[in-house]
Design a protein around this motif. Structure first.
Motif, short mmCIF file in Angstrom:
data_model
loop_
_atom_site.label_atom_id
_atom_site.label_comp_id
_atom_site.label_asym_id
_atom_site.label_seq_id
_atom_site.Cartn_x
_atom_site.Cartn_y
_atom_site.Cartn_z
N GLU A 181 0.52 -1.26 0.04
CA GLU A 181 0.00 -0.10 -0.05
C GLU A 181 0.62 1.34 0.05
O GLU A 181 0.11 2.23 0.43
N THR A 182 1.93 1.32 -0.37
CA THR A 182 3.02 2.42 -0.55
C THR A 182 2.57 3.15 -1.83
O THR A 182 2.74 2.36 -2.81
N PRO A 183 2.24 4.36 -2.00
CA PRO A 183 1.65 5.04 -2.94
C PRO A 183 2.68 5.29 -4.10
O PRO A 183 3.87 5.41 -3.80
N LEU A 184 2.33 5.13 -5.21
CA LEU A 184 3.33 5.02 -6.57
C LEU A 184 3.05 6.56 -7.05
O LEU A 184 1.97 6.63 -7.73
N ALA A 185 3.73 7.49 -6.92
CA ALA A 185 3.69 8.61 -7.37
C ALA A 185 4.62 9.15 -8.85
O ALA A 185 5.49 8.47 -9.14
N GLY A 186 3.99 10.05 -9.51
CA GLY A 186 4.36 10.20 -10.84
C GLY A 186 4.40 9.32 -11.93
O GLY A 186 5.07 9.31 -12.99
N VAL A 187 3.29 8.48 -12.06
CA VAL A 187 3.18 7.47 -12.91
C VAL A 187 2.02 7.89 -13.94
O VAL A 187 1.06 8.34 -13.24
N GLU A 188 2.40 7.98 -15.13
CA GLU A 188 1.47 8.57 -16.15
C GLU A 188 0.51 7.24 -16.40
O GLU A 188 1.15 6.36 -16.97
N LEU A 189 -0.71 7.41 -16.46
CA LEU A 189 -1.64 6.25 -16.59
C LEU A 189 -2.78 7.17 -17.88
O LEU A 189 -3.06 8.05 -17.81
N ALA A 190 -3.27 6.01 -18.57
CA ALA A 190 -4.12 6.25 -19.74
C ALA A 190 -5.48 5.54 -19.57
O ALA A 190 -5.41 4.46 -19.13
N LEU A 191 -6.70 6.23 -19.91
CA LEU A 191 -7.86 5.59 -19.87
C LEU A 191 -8.11 5.42 -21.34
O LEU A 191 -8.21 6.23 -22.33
N LEU A 192 -8.46 4.03 -21.84
CA LEU A 192 -9.09 3.60 -23.15
C LEU A 192 -10.08 3.34 -23.13
O LEU A 192 -10.83 2.53 -22.58
N ASP A 193 -10.83 3.79 -24.19
CA ASP A 193 -12.27 3.62 -24.88
C ASP A 193 -12.14 2.67 -26.08
O ASP A 193 -12.12 3.48 -27.15
N GLY A 194 -12.11 1.39 -25.65
CA GLY A 194 -11.59 0.61 -26.88
C GLY A 194 -10.28 0.90 -27.33
O GLY A 194 -9.27 0.44 -26.73
N ASN A 195 -10.18 1.12 -28.69
CA ASN A 195 -8.87 1.56 -29.26
C ASN A 195 -8.49 3.15 -29.10
O ASN A 195 -7.32 3.44 -29.38
N ASN A 196 -9.24 3.67 -28.47
CA ASN A 196 -9.18 5.24 -28.39
C ASN A 196 -8.95 5.91 -27.00
O ASN A 196 -9.21 5.14 -26.10
N GLU A 197 -7.88 6.69 -26.88
CA GLU A 197 -7.36 7.17 -25.60
C GLU A 197 -8.45 8.26 -25.26
O GLU A 197 -8.83 9.17 -25.74
N ALA A 198 -9.15 7.78 -24.16
CA ALA A 198 -10.17 8.80 -23.40
C ALA A 198 -9.68 9.83 -22.52
O ALA A 198 -10.33 10.79 -22.15
N GLY A 199 -8.54 9.75 -21.97
CA GLY A 199 -8.14 10.54 -20.82
C GLY A 199 -6.41 10.06 -20.46
O GLY A 199 -6.18 8.88 -20.85
N LYS A 200 -5.93 11.11 -19.94
CA LYS A 200 -4.46 10.76 -19.45
C LYS A 200 -4.28 11.64 -18.19
O LYS A 200 -4.67 12.49 -17.93
N GLY A 201 -3.55 10.87 -17.31
CA GLY A 201 -3.20 11.73 -16.04
C GLY A 201 -1.92 11.11 -15.32
O GLY A 201 -1.55 9.97 -15.46
N THR A 202 -1.45 11.89 -14.33
CA THR A 202 -0.17 11.38 -13.50
C THR A 202 -0.41 11.30 -12.04
O THR A 202 -1.08 12.35 -11.60
#
Length: 361
Positions: free
Chosen positions: A40-61
């Motif tokens: 449960e140690t947080p992982l900071a500074g990692v970029e994550l993306a949200l995909l809707d099928g093959n399309n990128e719906a969002g991105k955040g760190t």
């Protein structure tokens, strides 16, 4: 109810039924993703993306708590990302469902990854910054070398056995064995050295002369860590327009002082110059003084510059006194004292009672 109104309501009802939703469905929802290690140690500074099928719906760190949020239309999404570890990249993959008008928290644990937290200390247990740290794999092959700006450094690694070496100046610690497991592991590496630092930061001092317009009424400017610009009016400089200035710095405790540094302004157009001579004396009690140095500076060629001068001390002292004899204006911006941090010792002395004029007689 007239015929037109009945027709409109009927059509609206048909549309709602056909869409299989209420009037309030379809509003955006929020997915709150918490990325962490197995413990449960947080992982900071990692970029994550949200995909809707093959399309990128969002991105955040992810922030310091390992959290990133996506506000999107309701539906099922794929969460993807990459955690960059020293031993390679770890892929992140999870399914995310966003519900209309709701915030849903999704915890994603990265199992096959460890966080190694190294604290570097000197032989007296004092935090040691500026050390060179080398991390090696189980075969003692070097993975990474870096110079630490602070006394603590962190590495993301695959679980396994590693060896840590550290060096500061001529002192070293060689191949300390560390076992990294999934989650965070903290350990300390002791270097057979002594930690040094600026022990003048924030300390008290006295001035013989306060010059109108460039004064230091709160007696804080010379040890606040702020170095002025080449503008004499920027408010950071302490000016003296008489033949000599005496400054006495109180370190609060006696230290093994290595050196002292003074920061000056040179502005030949405004007749702001280096001292003709600078004298430096030290004392442990504020009564008995030892003259360390009396010298003339070599004047830089530049007409306007922020200029620093370092003087070797190599004495135990609580008080450091400076006497600058000058023609024209003298502008001082900062005074530092490099000392062995662990050498601090309580000694009697009172800055307020020191006779500044008597120090250099």
């Amino acid at each position: 109810m007239n015929a037109k109104l009945r027709l409109s309501l009927s059509l609206l009802l048909v549309l709602v039924v056909l869409s299989g939703c209420s009037l309030f469905e379809g509003r955006p929802g929020t997915a709150r993703v918490v990325l962490m290690l197995a413990d449960e140690t947080p992982l900071a500074g990692v970029e994550l993306a949200l995909l809707d099928g093959n399309n990128e719906a969002g991105k955040g760190t992810t922030n310091d708590q390992g959290v990133v949020e996506f506000t999107k239309k309701p539906g099922s999404y794929d969460l993807v990302g990459t955690v960059k570890a020293l031993t390679g990249e770890i892929e992140v993959a999870a399914k995310i469902t966003i519900e209309s008008g709701k915030t849903t928290t999704k915890t994603v644990a990265v199992e096959d990854l460890g966080l190694l937290i190294l604290t570097i200390e000197d032989k007296d247990g004092v935090p040691l910054s500026g050390a060179e740290v080398v991390i090696k794999d189980s075969d003692k092959e070097e993975l990474k070398t870096l110079e630490t700006a602070a006394d603590k450094v962190e590495f993301l690694l695959a679980p396994g056995t590693y060896f840590i070496s550290a060096a500061k100046d001529d002192a070293t610690a060689v191949d300390k064995e560390v076992v990294v497991t999934a989650g965070s592991v903290a350990t300390t590496v002791v270097v057979d050295a002594v930690a040094t630092g600026n022990v003048a930061a924030g300390k008290e001092y006295r001035l013989l002369v306060q010059s109108q317009g460039y004064s230091d009424p709160e007696l804080k400017k010379l040890t606040d860590g702020v170095v002025g610009t080449t503008a004499i009016t920027d408010g950071t400089w302490v000016g003296s327009d008489v033949g000599s200035q005496i400054i006495v710095l109180d370190l609060g405790k006696e230290y093994e002082v290595i050196s002292t540094e003074l920061v000056y302004l040179i502005d030949n157009v405004s007749w702001v110059k280096l001292p003709n001579t600078i004298s430096i004396a030290v004392s442990s009690d504020g009564v008995e003084w030892t003259l360390i140095e009396e010298k003339q500076y070599e004047v830089p060629a530049e007409d306007r510059i922020v200029h620093s001068e370092t003087h070797e001390i190599s004495k135990n002292a609580r008080f450091i006194a400076f006497k600058a004899v000058h023609t024209g204006w003298l502008f001082v911006g900062e005074i530092q004292a490099e000392a062995i941090v662990s050498s601090a010792k309580e000694v009697d002395g009172d800055l307020k009672t020191i006779d500044l004029n008597a120090i250099f007689e």
